[in-house]
Scaffold this motif. Sequence first.
Motif, PDB file in Angstrom:
ATOM      1  N   LEU A 135       0.874  -1.106   0.009  1.00  0.00           N
ATOM      2  CA  LEU A 135      -0.124   0.084   0.040  1.00  0.00           C
ATOM      3  C   LEU A 135       0.747   1.166  -0.147  1.00  0.00           C
ATOM      4  O   LEU A 135       0.630   2.148  -0.782  1.00  0.00           O
ATOM      5  N   GLU A 136       2.105   1.379   0.748  1.00  0.00           N
ATOM      6  CA  GLU A 136       2.971   2.331   0.709  1.00  0.00           C
ATOM      7  C   GLU A 136       3.521   2.580  -0.634  1.00  0.00           C
ATOM      8  O   GLU A 136       3.540   3.661  -1.408  1.00  0.00           O
ATOM      9  N   GLY A 137       3.882   1.578  -1.164  1.00  0.00           N
ATOM     10  CA  GLY A 137       4.147   1.548  -2.545  1.00  0.00           C
ATOM     11  C   GLY A 137       3.427   2.154  -3.597  1.00  0.00           C
ATOM     12  O   GLY A 137       3.638   2.781  -4.462  1.00  0.00           O
ATOM     13  N   ILE A 138       2.184   1.904  -3.417  1.00  0.00           N
ATOM     14  CA  ILE A 138       1.025   2.333  -4.614  1.00  0.00           C
ATOM     15  C   ILE A 138       0.837   3.716  -4.105  1.00  0.00           C
ATOM     16  O   ILE A 138       0.878   4.479  -5.094  1.00  0.00           O
ATOM     17  N   GLY A 139       0.985   4.222  -2.852  1.00  0.00           N
ATOM     18  CA  GLY A 139       0.995   5.572  -2.569  1.00  0.00           C
ATOM     19  C   GLY A 139       2.071   6.245  -3.327  1.00  0.00           C
ATOM     20  O   GLY A 139       2.030   7.477  -3.751  1.00  0.00           O
ATOM     21  N   LEU A 140       3.354   5.869  -3.358  1.00  0.00           N
ATOM     22  CA  LEU A 140       4.569   6.415  -3.402  1.00  0.00           C
ATOM     23  C   LEU A 140       4.462   6.460  -5.069  1.00  0.00           C
ATOM     24  O   LEU A 140       5.156   7.648  -5.636  1.00  0.00           O
ATOM     25  N   TRP A 141       3.980   5.302  -5.756  1.00  0.00           N
ATOM     26  CA  TRP A 141       3.979   5.571  -7.239  1.00  0.00           C
ATOM     27  C   TRP A 141       3.104   6.468  -7.559  1.00  0.00           C
ATOM     28  O   TRP A 141       3.183   7.256  -8.538  1.00  0.00           O
ATOM     29  N   GLY A 142       2.082   6.871  -6.807  1.00  0.00           N
ATOM     30  CA  GLY A 142       1.052   7.600  -7.182  1.00  0.00           C
ATOM     31  C   GLY A 142       1.675   9.122  -6.952  1.00  0.00           C
ATOM     32  O   GLY A 142       1.301  10.074  -7.761  1.00  0.00           O
ATOM     33  N   GLU A 143       2.633   9.371  -5.962  1.00  0.00           N
ATOM     34  CA  GLU A 143       3.509  10.703  -6.162  1.00  0.00           C
ATOM     35  C   GLU A 143       4.308  10.668  -7.199  1.00  0.00           C
ATOM     36  O   GLU A 143       4.486  11.743  -8.039  1.00  0.00           O
ATOM     37  N   LEU A 144       4.904   9.799  -7.678  1.00  0.00           N
ATOM     38  CA  LEU A 144       6.119   9.677  -8.566  1.00  0.00           C
ATOM     39  C   LEU A 144       5.365   9.786  -9.900  1.00  0.00           C
ATOM     40  O   LEU A 144       5.812  10.693 -10.793  1.00  0.00           O
ATOM     41  N   LYS A 145       4.289   9.321 -10.150  1.00  0.00           N
ATOM     42  CA  LYS A 145       3.758   9.451 -11.536  1.00  0.00           C
ATOM     43  C   LYS A 145       3.166  10.954 -11.854  1.00  0.00           C
ATOM     44  O   LYS A 145       3.011  11.161 -13.051  1.00  0.00           O
ATOM     45  N   GLN A 146       2.999  11.660 -10.861  1.00  0.00           N
ATOM     46  CA  GLN A 146       2.594  13.023 -11.075  1.00  0.00           C
ATOM     47  C   GLN A 146       3.870  13.937 -11.698  1.00  0.00           C
ATOM     48  O   GLN A 146       3.664  14.804 -12.315  1.00  0.00           O
ATOM     49  N   ILE A 147       4.909  13.354 -11.372  1.00  0.00           N
ATOM     50  CA  ILE A 147       6.157  14.435 -11.521  1.00  0.00           C
ATOM     51  C   ILE A 147       7.046  13.544 -12.619  1.00  0.00           C
ATOM     52  O   ILE A 147       7.790  14.499 -13.202  1.00  0.00           O
ATOM     53  N   VAL A 148       7.108  12.324 -12.863  1.00  0.00           N
ATOM     54  CA  VAL A 148       7.756  11.639 -13.915  1.00  0.00           C
ATOM     55  C   VAL A 148       7.478  12.343 -15.326  1.00  0.00           C
ATOM     56  O   VAL A 148       6.243  12.636 -15.651  1.00  0.00           O
ATOM     57  N   THR A 149       8.430  12.232 -16.254  1.00  0.00           N
ATOM     58  CA  THR A 149       7.899  12.605 -17.600  1.00  0.00           C
ATOM     59  C   THR A 149       7.954  11.144 -18.534  1.00  0.00           C
ATOM     60  O   THR A 149       8.736  10.244 -18.353  1.00  0.00           O
ATOM     61  N   GLU A 150       7.317  11.653 -19.675  1.00  0.00           N
ATOM     62  CA  GLU A 150       7.225  10.474 -20.547  1.00  0.00           C
ATOM     63  C   GLU A 150       8.641  10.025 -21.118  1.00  0.00           C
ATOM     64  O   GLU A 150       9.135   8.898 -21.262  1.00  0.00           O
ATOM     65  N   GLU A 151       9.536  11.028 -21.326  1.00  0.00           N
ATOM     66  CA  GLU A 151      10.629  10.777 -21.595  1.00  0.00           C
ATOM     67  C   GLU A 151      11.696   9.947 -20.844  1.00  0.00           C
ATOM     68  O   GLU A 151      12.579   9.233 -21.081  1.00  0.00           O
ATOM     69  N   GLU A 152      11.706  10.375 -19.405  1.00  0.00           N
ATOM     70  CA  GLU A 152      12.229   9.753 -18.425  1.00  0.00           C
ATOM     71  C   GLU A 152      11.700   8.086 -18.331  1.00  0.00           C
ATOM     72  O   GLU A 152      12.701   7.352 -17.983  1.00  0.00           O
ATOM     73  N   MET A 153      10.553   8.078 -18.358  1.00  0.00           N
ATOM     74  CA  MET A 153      10.071   6.407 -18.341  1.00  0.00           C
ATOM     75  C   MET A 153      10.276   5.778 -19.407  1.00  0.00           C
ATOM     76  O   MET A 153      10.936   4.484 -19.293  1.00  0.00           O
ATOM     77  N   VAL A 154      10.572   6.272 -20.804  1.00  0.00           N
ATOM     78  CA  VAL A 154      11.119   5.644 -21.963  1.00  0.00           C
ATOM     79  C   VAL A 154      12.485   5.349 -21.585  1.00  0.00           C
ATOM     80  O   VAL A 154      12.916   4.129 -21.745  1.00  0.00           O
ATOM     81  N   ALA A 155      13.205   6.328 -21.076  1.00  0.00           N
ATOM     82  CA  ALA A 155      14.706   6.023 -20.800  1.00  0.00           C
ATOM     83  C   ALA A 155      14.898   4.746 -19.985  1.00  0.00           C
ATOM     84  O   ALA A 155      15.831   4.096 -20.149  1.00  0.00           O
ATOM     85  N   ARG A 156      14.191   4.957 -18.877  1.00  0.00           N
ATOM     86  CA  ARG A 156      14.737   3.872 -17.773  1.00  0.00           C
ATOM     87  C   ARG A 156      14.053   2.559 -18.376  1.00  0.00           C
ATOM     88  O   ARG A 156      14.721   1.587 -18.056  1.00  0.00           O
ATOM     89  N   ALA A 157      12.898   2.481 -18.982  1.00  0.00           N
ATOM     90  CA  ALA A 157      12.534   1.242 -19.461  1.00  0.00           C
ATOM     91  C   ALA A 157      13.291   0.858 -20.631  1.00  0.00           C
ATOM     92  O   ALA A 157      13.791  -0.595 -20.580  1.00  0.00           O
ATOM     93  N   LEU A 158      13.881   1.541 -21.268  1.00  0.00           N
ATOM     94  CA  LEU A 158      14.963   1.300 -22.273  1.00  0.00           C
ATOM     95  C   LEU A 158      16.181   0.573 -21.702  1.00  0.00           C
ATOM     96  O   LEU A 158      17.042  -0.282 -22.345  1.00  0.00           O
ATOM     97  N   GLU A 159      16.669   1.089 -20.667  1.00  0.00           N
ATOM     98  CA  GLU A 159      17.748   0.869 -20.105  1.00  0.00           C
ATOM     99  C   GLU A 159      17.459  -0.526 -19.547  1.00  0.00           C
ATOM    100  O   GLU A 159      18.109  -1.614 -19.532  1.00  0.00           O
ATOM    101  N   TYR A 160      16.151  -0.835 -18.893  1.00  0.00           N
ATOM    102  CA  TYR A 160      15.907  -2.013 -18.393  1.00  0.00           C
ATOM    103  C   TYR A 160      15.829  -3.374 -19.429  1.00  0.00           C
ATOM    104  O   TYR A 160      16.306  -4.287 -18.953  1.00  0.00           O
TER     105      TYR A 160
END
Length: 425
Positions: free
Chosen positions: A77-102
Amino acid sequence: MFDLIIKGGTLPDGTVADIGITGDRITAMGRLEGAEAGQVIDATGDLVSPPFVDPHFHLDATLSYGLPRINASGTLLEGIGLWGELKQIVTEEEMVARALEYCDWAASMGLLAIRSHVDTCDDSLKGVAAMLEVRDKVKGYIDLQLVAFPQDGFYRDPTARDNTLRALDMGVDVVGGIPHFERTMADGAASVRELCEIAAARGLRVDMHCDESDDPMSRHIETLAYEAQRLRLQGRVAGSHLTSMHSMDNYYVSKLLPLMAEAGVAAIPNPLINIMLQGRHDTFPKRRGLTRVKEMQAQGITVGWGQDCVRDPWYSLGTADMLDVAFMGLHVAQMSSPEEMRRCFDMVTIENARILGLTDYGLHVGAVASLVVLDAGDPIEAVRLRAARLAVVSKGRVIARNPRGDATLEIAGRPGMVRRRHPVA
Ligand code: FE2
């Protein structure tokens, strides 16, 4: 004349065979003595396996550990809350970059097919757009299957329903859900029903986070099996996690498992994440956080190990290594007989491929030429060693080469190479 020959490797069933590859297909198996090829990889004494498959991951959140803070309680539940905070501030470009690194990590580990849930509870759907871009960018070497996942609840979040439908319209492959996170059991059951109807109408597969709690009364898997049966979705539905089953009444489970088998519903336990998250409200005895793996398999239910998370709000570790996942699952499910240990290897390869519905997967003539050469003699040794991936071939191309995992010993009087491989006598 082949483009590539993998020479002398031991297949998971113990047979020794050369593998001839032309273009992106396996075109010959057996002894290819004297055959010519543009490239030859000598796999003599090494295990050659079809690639690893991860049936449960969150690529939109991966490699974000510590942003904007760490999960102090370690709970779902804290993880879901934390992700809720993060997804407000993360950019599409950052998500793409991290996913490609993974995906680079995954490719180097021979993990060449991934089913990833993507959060649809953000009105901008930037995560969906980002993951569709990643799916396209990696398609030459990784098969990425996306699940529309209403993380904050299909009904509980006011716009999740519309956004999930929009995500499917944008090209997301699979219908997801999270019934145990809806406001009531009744809402959870209703969400399973509606989401399965959406999948049936669109001809899509279903994969729901289901009963991911320690609550013995959380029984959405029953509804999921019922809807799979009612809507004729047999073989196309998976329930992820199913942790509540560890605490359900035994008599009830004796009725439930045959219903799951009859409905052709697969199960995806995620042992790394659930041994970490579950049981956090327990004192002692403390529950192990894993569903009933061997019991489901005994009923003929397909069960595959999933990874779920790497370096994100829910889990701080991880390396894209499905052998880590199999290793943890083997321990927590107490799969210690030779047959069970061997099965843990199948659960991160062929069983997961079945859950994803991958066609042309495997090591046979006509299959897509994707495989991994492991520094191990057999599947059990691969799990024990989390064996080095000596070579990774995806769709006919060698995409990664890794060194052996041997150490050079410099102890006085006993110098030399330490080989961790240890064949059964
Ligand atoms: Fe998940």
